[in-house]
Design a protein around this motif. Structure first.
Motif, PDB file in Angstrom:
ATOM      1  N   PHE A  30       0.836  -1.201   0.000  1.00 28.26           N
ATOM      2  CA  PHE A  30       0.000   0.000   0.000  1.00 28.26           C
ATOM      3  C   PHE A  30       0.873   1.253   0.000  1.00 28.26           C
ATOM      4  CE2 PHE A  30      -2.553   3.191   2.479  1.00 28.26           C
ATOM      5  CZ  PHE A  30      -3.476   3.455   1.472  1.00 28.26           C
ATOM      6  N   TYR A  31       1.923   1.195   0.789  1.00 34.05           N
ATOM      7  CA  TYR A  31       2.821   2.348   0.884  1.00 34.05           C
ATOM      8  C   TYR A  31       3.443   2.662  -0.481  1.00 34.05           C
ATOM      9  CZ  TYR A  31       6.418   5.435   2.813  1.00 34.05           C
ATOM     10  OH  TYR A  31       7.208   6.517   3.096  1.00 34.05           O
ATOM     11  N   LEU A  32       3.987   1.648  -1.123  1.00 39.12           N
ATOM     12  CA  LEU A  32       4.634   1.874  -2.422  1.00 39.12           C
ATOM     13  C   LEU A  32       3.607   2.278  -3.479  1.00 39.12           C
ATOM     14  CD1 LEU A  32       7.221  -1.058  -2.493  1.00 39.12           C
ATOM     15  CD2 LEU A  32       7.631   1.332  -1.911  1.00 39.12           C
ATOM     16  N   GLN A  33       2.453   1.622  -3.465  1.00 38.86           N
ATOM     17  CA  GLN A  33       1.429   1.963  -4.447  1.00 38.86           C
ATOM     18  C   GLN A  33       0.908   3.389  -4.244  1.00 38.86           C
ATOM     19  OE1 GLN A  33      -0.826  -2.060  -4.180  1.00 38.86           O
ATOM     20  NE2 GLN A  33      -1.454  -1.114  -6.083  1.00 38.86           N
ATOM     21  N   SER A  34       0.889   3.814  -2.985  1.00 35.90           N
ATOM     22  CA  SER A  34       0.395   5.169  -2.710  1.00 35.90           C
ATOM     23  C   SER A  34       1.336   6.224  -3.293  1.00 35.90           C
ATOM     24  CB  SER A  34       0.242   5.390  -1.205  1.00 35.90           C
ATOM     25  OG  SER A  34       1.499   5.688  -0.627  1.00 35.90           O
ATOM     26  N   ARG A  35       2.511   5.766  -3.768  1.00 35.32           N
ATOM     27  CA  ARG A  35       3.445   6.688  -4.428  1.00 35.32           C
ATOM     28  C   ARG A  35       3.386   6.552  -5.946  1.00 35.32           C
ATOM     29  NH1 ARG A  35       2.578   8.582   0.041  1.00 35.32           N
ATOM     30  NH2 ARG A  35       4.211   8.761   1.605  1.00 35.32           N
ATOM     31  N   GLY A  36       2.355   5.842  -6.425  1.00 35.65           N
ATOM     32  CA  GLY A  36       2.157   5.743  -7.872  1.00 35.65           C
ATOM     33  C   GLY A  36       2.818   4.533  -8.501  1.00 35.65           C
ATOM     34  N   ILE A  37       3.493   3.719  -7.677  1.00 35.43           N
ATOM     35  CA  ILE A  37       4.195   2.551  -8.221  1.00 35.43           C
ATOM     36  C   ILE A  37       3.193   1.410  -8.413  1.00 35.43           C
ATOM     37  CG2 ILE A  37       6.012   0.857  -7.729  1.00 35.43           C
ATOM     38  CD1 ILE A  37       7.377   3.197  -6.120  1.00 35.43           C
ATOM     39  N   LYS A  38       3.191   0.832  -9.607  1.00 36.05           N
ATOM     40  CA  LYS A  38       2.232  -0.240  -9.910  1.00 36.05           C
ATOM     41  C   LYS A  38       2.474  -1.455  -9.029  1.00 36.05           C
ATOM     42  CE  LYS A  38       0.990   0.740 -14.665  1.00 36.05           C
ATOM     43  NZ  LYS A  38       1.997   1.205 -15.642  1.00 36.05           N
ATOM     44  N   LYS A  39       1.406  -2.205  -8.813  1.00 38.68           N
ATOM     45  CA  LYS A  39       1.489  -3.330  -7.886  1.00 38.68           C
ATOM     46  C   LYS A  39       2.622  -4.309  -8.227  1.00 38.68           C
ATOM     47  CE  LYS A  39      -1.277  -6.671  -5.439  1.00 38.68           C
ATOM     48  NZ  LYS A  39      -2.593  -7.259  -5.248  1.00 38.68           N
TER      49      LYS A  39
ATOM     50  N   LEU B 246      -7.024   6.862  -0.195  1.00 39.57           N
ATOM     51  CA  LEU B 246      -6.016   6.249  -1.065  1.00 39.57           C
ATOM     52  C   LEU B 246      -6.361   4.816  -1.451  1.00 39.57           C
ATOM     53  CD1 LEU B 246      -3.263   7.403  -2.161  1.00 39.57           C
ATOM     54  CD2 LEU B 246      -4.362   8.795  -0.433  1.00 39.57           C
TER      55      LEU B 246
ATOM     56  N   THR C 286      -4.935   1.984  -5.920  1.00 39.32           N
ATOM     57  CA  THR C 286      -4.191   2.990  -5.161  1.00 39.32           C
ATOM     58  C   THR C 286      -3.143   3.702  -6.018  1.00 39.32           C
ATOM     59  OG1 THR C 286      -4.502   1.769  -3.114  1.00 39.32           O
ATOM     60  CG2 THR C 286      -2.629   3.276  -3.188  1.00 39.32           C
ATOM     61  N   ASP C 287      -2.390   2.915  -6.794  1.00 37.66           N
ATOM     62  CA  ASP C 287      -1.297   3.535  -7.556  1.00 37.66           C
ATOM     63  C   ASP C 287      -1.831   4.474  -8.641  1.00 37.66           C
ATOM     64  OD1 ASP C 287      -1.609   0.462  -8.211  1.00 37.66           O
ATOM     65  OD2 ASP C 287      -1.189   1.447 -10.118  1.00 37.66           O
TER      66      ASP C 287
ATOM     67  N   ALA D 278      -2.680   7.723  -7.043  1.00 35.38           N
ATOM     68  CA  ALA D 278      -1.462   8.488  -6.762  1.00 35.38           C
ATOM     69  C   ALA D 278      -0.930   9.146  -8.035  1.00 35.38           C
ATOM     70  CB  ALA D 278      -0.399   7.566  -6.159  1.00 35.38           C
ATOM     71  N   ARG D 279      -0.973   8.399  -9.141  1.00 37.47           N
ATOM     72  CA  ARG D 279      -0.465   8.976 -10.395  1.00 37.47           C
ATOM     73  C   ARG D 279      -1.329  10.142 -10.863  1.00 37.47           C
ATOM     74  NH1 ARG D 279       0.441   3.554 -11.434  1.00 37.47           N
ATOM     75  NH2 ARG D 279      -1.344   3.421 -12.830  1.00 37.47           N
TER      76      ARG D 279
ATOM     77  N   PHE E  24       1.910   9.489   5.533  1.00 33.56           N
ATOM     78  CA  PHE E  24       1.417   8.502   6.497  1.00 33.56           C
ATOM     79  C   PHE E  24       1.675   8.901   7.941  1.00 33.56           C
ATOM     80  CE2 PHE E  24       0.297   4.574   4.111  1.00 33.56           C
ATOM     81  CZ  PHE E  24       0.566   5.028   2.836  1.00 33.56           C
TER      82      PHE E  24
ATOM     83  N   LEU F 158       6.891  14.583  -5.500  1.00 35.11           N
ATOM     84  CA  LEU F 158       5.806  14.081  -6.357  1.00 35.11           C
ATOM     85  C   LEU F 158       4.821  15.170  -6.785  1.00 35.11           C
ATOM     86  CD1 LEU F 158       5.170  10.654  -4.600  1.00 35.11           C
ATOM     87  CD2 LEU F 158       6.312  11.062  -6.774  1.00 35.11           C
TER      88      LEU F 158
END
Ligand SMILES: Nc1ncnc2c1ncn2[C@@H]1O[C@H](COP(=O)(O)OP(=O)(O)O)[C@@H](O)[C@H]1O
Ligand SMILES: [Mg+2]
Lengths: 469, 256
Positions: free
Chosen positions: A420-429, B51, B75-76, B79-80, B87, B161
């Protein structure tokens, strides 16, 4: 030809799975582990009598030996269906130009480019039973460093060879050591004289091209007092639908205050049984480091070991296993202490996905004479989905006084919070999963030579595709 | 429409328990909203639901970003599109280098591979604003970071970002006054017509450094009171009790 396309076996991941039909065996024996094959090999290679006897004795041991109960998953090996000696070459070349063109083509496809030599102290390349190429930089050979195929080592340096050969791993050690002792061919002979430090690695690539074949290379490394060397090996094979066998024996002697590092990136196709015995003898204040990466094979059974024979030595094993569909990596480490004031460390990381299975099997044995030893064991497993599996089998036998043993183990999944943390930065799953997995193995990958590290990250990313639902 | 982030009658449950019971909120670009409320009132739940954390199930209501319902997005993808969450408890991802992570995140947000030199130049600038040492880039993502370092890292990511709407969940908690000043400096630098911010906090303290345009009070999963900056000061003086009592006396929510 029952060549399967790599895609059928492992989706997209295995780019080394091609089979080069232009490579033809010059020497090939009938299938099966027989005394006739041994005689043929000894005649062809022109070996001394003692070796012929040693091989015959080893075959008898192999035929008698059983596989231990704890080593399951090997019962279905059909030894009679395997060819024990096959060689597409007559002679190991010392100049790349002298290597037959078909074999050079294969190595080019694998990216073992000629250019890489510039970063290396020496380069070797084995195909099926024989070393097609073996060369060492002049600056090292001038200082007395020997880097030859094991066969040439036996012929050119019979005394050093005989003094060490089968001394740390006798054929009685286990069934597969006996098998290798009977049919060994190829591998490296490395000798580093007193005080000589090889600051650039010696690198060897092992390739199986033949089908239903057994590769039994044998490597002998001797580091004299105060010396250093880093030996790096990589392996791959075509994807067939039948099974092959790779059963190597590696013996290392690290004399007083010397240091040796042995790095493996094993990426066999998923029809190879990889059953390897690796052992180092450590003398006074010496250091041995095994960096063992297991990424491929159908089944791997391998526990690189350090036998601490001299006071104050340090043995270290970094083990990385990635088990994908159809694989079972039974990897681990052994630290055996016979002398006081030694230290040892085992750091094992395994990943299993797509139904793969990874086991850590470790032995720490501190004998009575080994006072005041310190051992640290960490083993961490990452399981990517519900159909994959991980097990840990640590064994500790402590007789020496004042031993300090630390053992830590963990089993985890890719955590929802991290994703969730990484995805919340726009990184795909998928990318996030690959990041987490690569991060998990980073402590070991950072110990690898650059090109291996890049290759491992690529492989892991491919293996991650479609796992973690 | 194009400049708003809008939450409409949002209901969220965790493991069969309803936590948010109808939240309405509109944040326009250029505005800073503060969301305050006692512990356990559902502030972090709101942040996580925005999110799309998989544990938090939205049972009804909408979240519209620039008119587009984002609830169906991963979620991603959210964000994009320019949504960001700082957090309350940033998690550690061992073995993943800060620099590598930041670069991948920036590329994902930009939708292309940024020029490496440009990336590092920007990163260096932002790290300076936040008093972050360059050794930081070689460390692994949040691994072994102190509470203050983690919070600073969140703001650094936010600065890199460049979101359009940002939720900051208790960024102030666990920070000493100097760290709070540094973090606020970063946020104030970002503040502008292109960014709407929702600051979640338990205390009024951070609002002295980042002045909000609006203040909302969340009690038991509902916004019970909304007002201007003076509401925060009033809370600081009188605590939450009077609001909870008021809310019980007049259960109809005051819409923001
Ligand atoms: N991941 C979770 N699993 C179970 N319960 C949770 C979880 N997160 C929050 N809760 C519960 O939801 C309620 C609201 O919590 P939270 O949103 O964290 O409140 P706040 O941030 O306002 O302190 C609390 O009762 C809390 O125990
Ligand atoms: Mg909270």
């Amino acid at each position: 030809m029952s060549t399967a396309s790599p895609d059928q076996v492992l989706p997209g991941a295995y780019k080394e799975g091609f089979h080069d039909v232009n490579i033809k065996a010059l020497h090939k024996v009938p299938k099966g582990p027989t005394h006739e094959v041994i005689d043929y090999m000894c005649d062809t290679k022109g070996e001394p009598d003692w070796m012929r006897q040693f091989r015959h004795r080893s075959l008898d041991l192999f035929l008698k030996a059983t596989i231990p109960e704890w080593m399951p998953g090997l019962r279905d090996i059909d030894y009679d269906a395997i060819t024990y000696y096959a060689s597409p070459i007559e002679k190991s070349a010392r100049r790349w130009e002298d290597v037959p063109i078909e074999i050079r083509n294969t190595y080019d496809k694998l990216g073992i480019a000629k250019e890489e030599q510039k970063l290396l102290g020496g380069l070797g390349a084995q195909i099926d039973s024989e070393m097609a190429y073996h060369n060492i930089q002049e600056s090292l050979s001038k200082r007395g460093v020997i880097f030859l195929s094991c066969d040439d080592g036996m012929k050119e340096y019979p005394e050093i060879f005989k003094e060490h050969f089968a001394k740390s791993i006798p054929p009685e050690d286990n069934k597969f050591a006996a098998l290798n002792s009977a049919f060994w061919s190829g591998g490296s002979f490395v000798y580093v004289p007193k005080g000589v430090k090889c600051d650039v690695p010696l690198s060897v690539y092992f390739r199986i091209n033949a089908e239903q074949f057994g590769q039994f290379e044998r490597t002998l490394i001797i580091c004299e007092d105060d010396s250093f060397c880093h030996y790096v090996e990589g392996c791959s094979a075509p994807v067939y639908t039948t099974n092959s066998l790779h059963s190597a024996v590696v013996e290392i002697f690290v004399k007083d205050r010397a240091r040796c590092r042995y790095t493996t990136i094993q990426n066999w196709s998923t029809d190879v049984y990889n059953l390897v015995t690796k052992r180092a003898f450590l003398y006074k204040n010496s250091v041995m480091e095994w960096v063992d990466g297991n990424l491929g094979s159908k089944r791997t059974v391998k526990y690189p070991s350090c036998y601490m024979l001299g006071e104050g030595g340090h043995g270290e094993i970094l083990s990385l296993a990635s088990s994908d569909k159809g694989m079972w990596q039974d990897a681990g480490a052994k630290l055996v202490f016979f002398a006081p004031n030694c230290t040892g460390r085992i750091n094992s990381k395994s990943i299993s996905g797509h139904g793969g299975r990874a086991s850590y099997r470790g032995l720490v044995q501190v004998n009575e004479a080994a006072q005041n030893c310190r051992v640290q064991v960490n083993c961490d497993a990452l399981i990517l989905d519900e159909i994959s599996r991980s097990d840990t089998y640590p064994v500790m036998e402590i007789d020496g006084d004042l031993a300090t043993i630390e053992h830590e183990a963990s089993v985890s999944n890719v955590s929802e919070e991290q994703l969730f943390y990484l995805q919340s930065r726009g990184i795909k799953k998928e990318d996030a999963v690959a990041m987490i997995v690569n991060g998990f193995i980073e402590p070991i990958v950072k110990e690898l030579p650059m090109e291996f590290a890049v290759e491992i990250n690529r492989l892991i990313n491919l293996q991650m595709e479609g796992s973690v639902g | 429409m194009a400049d708003t982030f809008e939450i409409q009658d949002l209901h969220v449950k965790i493991e069969e328990r309803e936590i948010l019971k109808g939240v309405d909120l509109v944040v326009r670009k250029g505005e800073v909203h503060a969301l305050m409320g006692p512990n356990g009132s559902g502030k972090s739940t709101l942040a996580n639901a925005i999110l799309g954390h998989p544990k938090y199930t939205v049972t009804s209501g909408k979240i519209l970003m620039k008119g587009e319902n984002i609830l169906e997005m991963e979620t991603d993808e959210r964000a994009r599109k320019g949504l960001f969450l700082a957090f309350q408890y940033p998690c550690e991802v061992p073995g993943v280098r800060q620099s590598n992570f930041l670069r991948l995140a920036c590329n994902a947000r930009a939708g292309r591979d940024m020029d490496v030199m440009d990336f590092y130049k920007k990163l260096e600038d932002k790290m300076k604003v936040l008093d972050i040492d360059e050794k930081f880039l070689k460390r692994y993502l949040n691994e072994g970071f102190s509470g203050g370092e983690k919070k600073r890292n969140e703001i650094l990511q936010m600065m890199m970002l460049e979101p359009e709407f940002a939720v900051m969940d208790e960024t102030d908690s666990g920070l000493d006054i100097d760290a709070l000043k540094v973090v606020s400096r970063g946020v104030n630098e970002l503040r502008g017509p292109g960014l709407g911010i929702l600051i979640i906090t338990h205390y009024e303290r951070i609002l002295r450094y980042i002045n909000p345009d609006f203040v909302h009070i969340l009690v038991d999963g509902k916004i019970v009171k909304s007002g201007g900056p003076d509401l925060a000061a009033h809370l600081e003086e009188h605590g939450y009790d009077w609001i909870i009592k008021d809310a019980e006396a007049a259960p109809a929510p005051v819409k923001g």
